[in-house]
Write a protein that holds these residues in place. Structure first.
Motif, PDB file in Angstrom:
ATOM      1  N   GLU A 273      12.862  12.538   4.675  1.00  0.00           N
ATOM      2  CA  GLU A 273      13.243  12.379   3.261  1.00  0.00           C
ATOM      3  C   GLU A 273      14.318  11.301   3.111  1.00  0.00           C
ATOM      4  OE1 GLU A 273      11.663  13.630   0.826  1.00  0.00           O
ATOM      5  OE2 GLU A 273      10.402  14.974   2.012  1.00  0.00           O
ATOM      6  N   ARG A 274      15.217  11.214   4.078  1.00  0.00           N
ATOM      7  CA  ARG A 274      16.265  10.199   4.030  1.00  0.00           C
ATOM      8  C   ARG A 274      15.658   8.798   4.154  1.00  0.00           C
ATOM      9  NH1 ARG A 274      20.210   7.585   2.186  1.00  0.00           N
ATOM     10  NH2 ARG A 274      21.555   6.482   3.655  1.00  0.00           N
ATOM     11  N   ILE A 275      14.648   8.645   4.994  1.00  0.00           N
ATOM     12  CA  ILE A 275      13.975   7.347   5.123  1.00  0.00           C
ATOM     13  C   ILE A 275      13.345   6.949   3.797  1.00  0.00           C
ATOM     14  CG2 ILE A 275      12.062   6.125   6.255  1.00  0.00           C
ATOM     15  CD1 ILE A 275      12.640   7.982   8.723  1.00  0.00           C
ATOM     16  N   ARG A 276      12.687   7.892   3.139  1.00  0.00           N
ATOM     17  CA  ARG A 276      12.088   7.618   1.822  1.00  0.00           C
ATOM     18  C   ARG A 276      13.153   7.229   0.805  1.00  0.00           C
ATOM     19  NH1 ARG A 276       6.480  10.377   0.993  1.00  0.00           N
ATOM     20  NH2 ARG A 276       6.853   9.628  -1.124  1.00  0.00           N
ATOM     21  N   GLU A 277      14.289   7.874   0.905  1.00  0.00           N
ATOM     22  CA  GLU A 277      15.394   7.571  -0.019  1.00  0.00           C
ATOM     23  C   GLU A 277      15.921   6.148   0.216  1.00  0.00           C
ATOM     24  OE1 GLU A 277      19.940   9.160  -0.448  1.00  0.00           O
ATOM     25  OE2 GLU A 277      18.398  10.672  -0.083  1.00  0.00           O
TER      26      GLU A 277
ATOM     27  N   VAL B 297       6.513  -4.171   7.357  1.00  0.00           N
ATOM     28  CA  VAL B 297       7.875  -3.642   7.449  1.00  0.00           C
ATOM     29  C   VAL B 297       8.767  -4.420   6.484  1.00  0.00           C
ATOM     30  CG1 VAL B 297       9.941  -3.408   8.919  1.00  0.00           C
ATOM     31  CG2 VAL B 297       7.680  -2.868   9.853  1.00  0.00           C
ATOM     32  N   ASP B 298       9.557  -3.692   5.704  1.00  0.00           N
ATOM     33  CA  ASP B 298      10.567  -4.291   4.826  1.00  0.00           C
ATOM     34  C   ASP B 298      11.713  -3.291   4.732  1.00  0.00           C
ATOM     35  OD1 ASP B 298      12.073  -5.632   2.980  1.00  0.00           O
ATOM     36  OD2 ASP B 298      10.711  -5.269   1.283  1.00  0.00           O
ATOM     37  N   VAL B 299      12.702  -3.445   5.629  1.00  0.00           N
ATOM     38  CA  VAL B 299      13.765  -2.438   5.746  1.00  0.00           C
ATOM     39  C   VAL B 299      15.135  -3.118   5.842  1.00  0.00           C
ATOM     40  CG1 VAL B 299      12.271  -0.776   6.929  1.00  0.00           C
ATOM     41  CG2 VAL B 299      13.628  -2.394   8.277  1.00  0.00           C
ATOM     42  N   PRO B 300      16.204  -2.423   5.415  1.00  0.00           N
ATOM     43  CA  PRO B 300      17.549  -2.890   5.744  1.00  0.00           C
ATOM     44  C   PRO B 300      17.789  -2.643   7.237  1.00  0.00           C
ATOM     45  CG  PRO B 300      17.581  -1.163   4.043  1.00  0.00           C
ATOM     46  CD  PRO B 300      16.233  -1.171   4.653  1.00  0.00           C
ATOM     47  N   PRO B 301      18.048  -3.677   8.037  1.00  0.00           N
ATOM     48  CA  PRO B 301      18.098  -3.464   9.492  1.00  0.00           C
ATOM     49  C   PRO B 301      19.182  -2.490   9.940  1.00  0.00           C
ATOM     50  CG  PRO B 301      18.830  -5.686   8.914  1.00  0.00           C
ATOM     51  CD  PRO B 301      18.227  -5.097   7.676  1.00  0.00           C
ATOM     52  N   ARG B 302      20.313  -2.448   9.231  1.00  0.00           N
ATOM     53  CA  ARG B 302      21.364  -1.509   9.633  1.00  0.00           C
ATOM     54  C   ARG B 302      20.891  -0.066   9.523  1.00  0.00           C
ATOM     55  NH1 ARG B 302      26.087  -2.878  11.276  1.00  0.00           N
ATOM     56  NH2 ARG B 302      26.831  -0.732  11.086  1.00  0.00           N
ATOM     57  N   SER B 303      20.026   0.202   8.559  1.00  0.00           N
ATOM     58  CA  SER B 303      19.548   1.585   8.383  1.00  0.00           C
ATOM     59  C   SER B 303      18.702   2.027   9.573  1.00  0.00           C
ATOM     60  CB  SER B 303      18.745   1.711   7.087  1.00  0.00           C
ATOM     61  OG  SER B 303      17.483   1.056   7.200  1.00  0.00           O
TER      62      SER B 303
ATOM     63  N   HIS C 118       0.834  -1.208   0.000  1.00  0.00           N
ATOM     64  CA  HIS C 118       0.000   0.000   0.000  1.00  0.00           C
ATOM     65  C   HIS C 118       0.870   1.259   0.000  1.00  0.00           C
ATOM     66  CE1 HIS C 118      -2.492   3.089   2.253  1.00  0.00           C
ATOM     67  NE2 HIS C 118      -3.241   2.833   1.189  1.00  0.00           N
ATOM     68  N   ALA C 119       1.951   1.225   0.790  1.00  0.00           N
ATOM     69  CA  ALA C 119       2.851   2.387   0.855  1.00  0.00           C
ATOM     70  C   ALA C 119       3.497   2.665  -0.496  1.00  0.00           C
ATOM     71  CB  ALA C 119       3.918   2.161   1.929  1.00  0.00           C
TER      72      ALA C 119
ATOM     73  N   LEU D 260      14.313   3.594   1.469  1.00  0.00           N
ATOM     74  CA  LEU D 260      13.322   2.583   1.120  1.00  0.00           C
ATOM     75  C   LEU D 260      12.901   2.639  -0.346  1.00  0.00           C
ATOM     76  CD1 LEU D 260      11.013   2.795   4.286  1.00  0.00           C
ATOM     77  CD2 LEU D 260      12.882   1.190   3.836  1.00  0.00           C
ATOM     78  N   GLY D 261      13.167   3.776  -0.996  1.00  0.00           N
ATOM     79  CA  GLY D 261      12.709   3.933  -2.374  1.00  0.00           C
ATOM     80  C   GLY D 261      11.211   4.146  -2.473  1.00  0.00           C
TER      81      GLY D 261
END
Length: 749
Positions: free
Chosen positions: A30-34, A372-378, A8-9, A36-37
């Motif tokens: 904005e960095r979070i959006r960057e 949730v679908d994220v790179p954990p280090r980020s 949905h996101a 995650l794309g």
């Protein structure tokens, strides 16, 4: 409200999101959006907001904290350093000790009992997560003015919370401080420390490796308490139909934690755990992202498997909840059954909520939908890094020029006597027995020294008498006058306190309490203090093993004094040789070790008698501190001294009075050549201690000090039932005891 899934996101990039309400800046969003794309889901936004908070990410402080690694001295004892739940040092005989100090400042102002209680609970779980059995706690505390009405609300609640939780866990409280100053009004500092003991082979780390290994959440059920405890997260952001605000302060259950401790130690003994993390700040968001980030990188979690106390919690709230008494373990599939059996035996709820994957993403699902679908280090380790502007404040020069040495001094012996009594009975120098009597200092039977001794000492091996000592110190008044020197004075005092018991200082933990990092003056104080502490640890050979930064400690525009609290851990080979502070036998000779100078900036005398803060703090000579420590340790080991007390707040007279009252014996003091009575009694020059030497050891002790080049001046004898300064005054111990012990109970009556 429909579920905000990853799919949905990705398809709704323009949905407005409450990033500002969650404490994020626009560029951070904005960095979070960057990364995650796409825009984050509500659950992802919540995770990033708490993990990128000041408390969890150290975004304003880490550029300065890196000095602790860059300047770390060579130290063979260091087994685990900065970056894990707590540092670990080798103390000999196959034993390792882990220790750490953290803050629970803001929650303890809002709800003193639970804020302080859960501060103890959290630091104990940090120690447990390293593989150690917690054996003792300490509590450095700062409150507002002693006579302020709100201090009557905050202090008793904080003390009751610390005592209630620690006593129920069966952990002795062996050290700490209680300091009053108007600067902490509205922003008390509740720092909590813990020591744990293990064998070298028992050390555990927070990492999730091995695809197919299971993620097990165990301990208390997850509730709505503590949401937003480390950020401005508030649940109405996610669902306006919920109550206006969930409590931001966690609620503790020490009996549940006691079961959790014993359960965890048993699964450690059976080697059932591949990685482990406690759930503290940021809850599951922190535990899952940090475990995955430090491991192979991939993890899948089914959030609806999490046991709840409140069925109405949203996924975001479950991820953010800081409910207490919870741990997260990584367990191989073949060991899961036994792990769950042990949890059941201890009546600890345990649930498999996910598994380690061979990917590089942290994926979290809610009723089959991916949220949730994220790179954990980020999330866990690649948050923002700020190079905050800092500048020496324009008022610093005037503050330092306002020299305390120019303040009016006592003109008569009677005035001198009156000022001694005023000092001894002042809130900061008065007996803290009202506080410490609420703590069990001797449970488990291994406490060797506890408050009001210079350092707490715990026996860790009953056969060999191997033990460790821990002291915590800090002086916000010194640090405000000169942050670099103030931080080194805190380090030097804790180092000296440990050595005064006969223990050899090994390593450092710290809790750095400061105002808003957005104020360049505060950031300058922080930069200078961390530089001072890093340089000092390098010089003394005591590495910083970990710690905590607490910022935004201010009310409106008024920041607290910069208050770096330093904990020094030491080792003592035989606790039966420890040195107490008490003067216990008539005829013991009193020696002043070190040099006494006219140093009154930031002193207790200037505060008590003149309500003054100005000038420069005492000078620091770390080479002298090392020499003094070596003498104190050798004299303790070889039976040359019967008592020792470091000289710090309140100077010589405060130390002598405390030692006399502790032992129930008086002292006759003489003023040595080259000093006047006032300077002898009230100077706060660093690098000093007063020791009681048996007459049979006087020659040997003097020879040792002379050979090593440490000034040792005979200043009196233990005798009678008064404290007498010859030619000046005499005060009966009974009068000193009454003045010393009446203050705190009267203030809190």
């Amino acid at each position: 409200m429909s579920l905000d899934t990853v799919k949905h996101a990705a398809g709704t990039p323009d949905v407005a999101q409450p990033w500002a309400e969650l404490g994020l800046k626009q560029d951070e969003y904005e960095r979070i959006r960057e990364i995650l794309g796409r825009r984050p889901t509500g659950a992802e936004l919540a995770m990033y907001s708490v993990m990128w908070s000041e408390h969890c990410s150290y975004k304003s402080s880490k550029v300065h904290l890196k000095q602790f690694g860059e300047k770390a001295p060579e130290n063979d004892a260091l087994l685990v350093g900065i970056g894990e739940n707590a540092g670990v040092v080798d103390v000999g005989q196959g034993y390792a000790v882990t220790f750490k100090v953290e803050s629970h400042n803001h929650p303890s102002y809002i709800e003193p009992y639970q804020g302080a209680a859960t501060g103890i609970g959290g630091i104990v779980r940090d120690i447990l997560a390293m593989g150690a059995r917690p054996v003792a706690v300490v509590d450095p505390l700062r409150f507002g003015a002693a006579d302020h009405p709100d201090t009557k609300r905050v202090l008793p609640g904080v003390v009751a919370g610390i005592g209630g939780y620690g006593n129920c866990l069966g952990l002795p409280n062996i050290g700490g401080e209680v300091v009053f100053d108007p600067c902490y009004q509205g922003n008390p500092l509740v720092n909590a420390g813990c020591i744990g003991v293990m064998k070298h082979e028992d050390i555990h780390l927070a990492k999730a490796s091995g695809p197919g290994n299971k993620v097990i959440l165990y301990g208390a059920r997850t509730g709505g308490d503590g949401i937003g405890g480390v950020s401005v997260l508030a649940s109405e952001t996610f669902d306006d139909t919920k109550p206006a605000k969930r409590p931001a302060v966690q609620v503790g259950d020490p009996f549940q934690e006691k079961l959790l401790i014993e359960c965890t130690l048993e699964v450690f003994r059976e080697d059932l755990v591949a990685g482990i993390q406690d759930l503290g700040g940021a809850g599951l968001s922190c535990a899952t992202s940090e475990l995955a980030s430090a491991g192979s990188g991939g993890m899948r979690v089914d959030l609806d498997a999490v046991p709840l106390r409140d069925a109405t919690l949203s996924p975001e709230e479950i991820l953010m909840s800081e409910s207490q008494e919870r741990m997260c373990a990584i367990v191989e599939p073949g060991k899961v059954e036994r792990f769950l059996e042990i949890c059941e035996k201890w009546d600890v709820i345990a649930t498999v909520i996910g598994e380690v994957t061979d990917g590089d993403r942290l994926e979290i699902f809610w009723h089959g939908e991916q949220i949730v679908d994220v790179p954990p280090r980020s999330v866990a380790h690649e948050g923002p890094t700020y190079h905050r502007p800092y500048a020496r404040p324009d008022w610093q020069d005037a503050l330092q020029a306002d020299d305390a040495g120019k303040l009016p001094r006592p003109r008569t012996s009677e005035e001198l006597r009156d000022q001694v009594l005023a000092l001894v009975g002042s809130p900061n120098q008065a007996s803290k027995a009202w506080v410490t009597d609420q703590y069990d200092r001797f449970v488990q039977g291994n406490t060797v020294l506890a408050q009001p001794e210079d350092a707490g000492v715990i026996r860790i091996d009953e056969e060999s008498n191997l033990g460790v000592a821990l002291a915590t110190d800090g002086n916000g008044r010194y640090t405000k006058l000169d942050p670099y020197t103030g931080a080194q004075l805190a380090l030097a005092e804790a180092y000296r306190n440990v050595a005064a018991t006969g223990a050899r200082p090994l390593a450092v933990s710290d809790c750095l309490n400061f105002g808003s990092p957005e104020d360049p003056a505060v950031m300058w104080q922080f930069a200078e203090a961390t530089r001072g502490l890093a340089d000092g640890c390098q010089k003394l050979g005591t590495p910083v093993t970990g710690g905590n930064v607490s910022l935004y400690n201010q009310t409106g525009e008024n920041a607290i004094h910069p208050t770096p609290v330093v904990a020094v851990l030491g080792v003592i080979d035989d606790v039966s040789r420890r040195t107490p502070i008490a003067f216990a036998e008539d005829g013991q000779l009193l020696y002043l070790l070190g040099d006494t100078r006219e140093e009154f900036g930031g002193s207790a005398w200037s505060q008590v008698v003149h309500d003054h803060l100005g000038g420069l703090p005492p000078a620091v000579d770390l080479d002298r501190e090392k020499l003094l420590a070596e003498i104190l340790i050798a004299a303790s080991r070889d039976g040359m001294i019967d008592a020792a007390h470091d000289l710090s707040d309140g100077g010589l007279i405060q130390a002598v009075v405390e030692s006399c009252l502790r032992g129930g014996k008086g002292a006759r003091l003489i003023v040595p050549d080259g000093l006047d009575a006032f300077t002898l009694l009230f100077s706060e020059s660093a690098g000093r201690a007063v020791v009681a030497v048996p007459r049979s050891e006087e020659v040997r002790f003097n020879d040792m000090c002379g050979a090593r080049g440490l000034p040792a001046t005979r200043i009196g004898v233990v005798d009678g039932d008064t404290v007498e300064v010859q030619g000046e005054f005499s005060i009966p111990l009974a009068e000193l005891k009454q003045v010393h012990e009446a203050t705190i109970p009267a203030l809190l009556a």
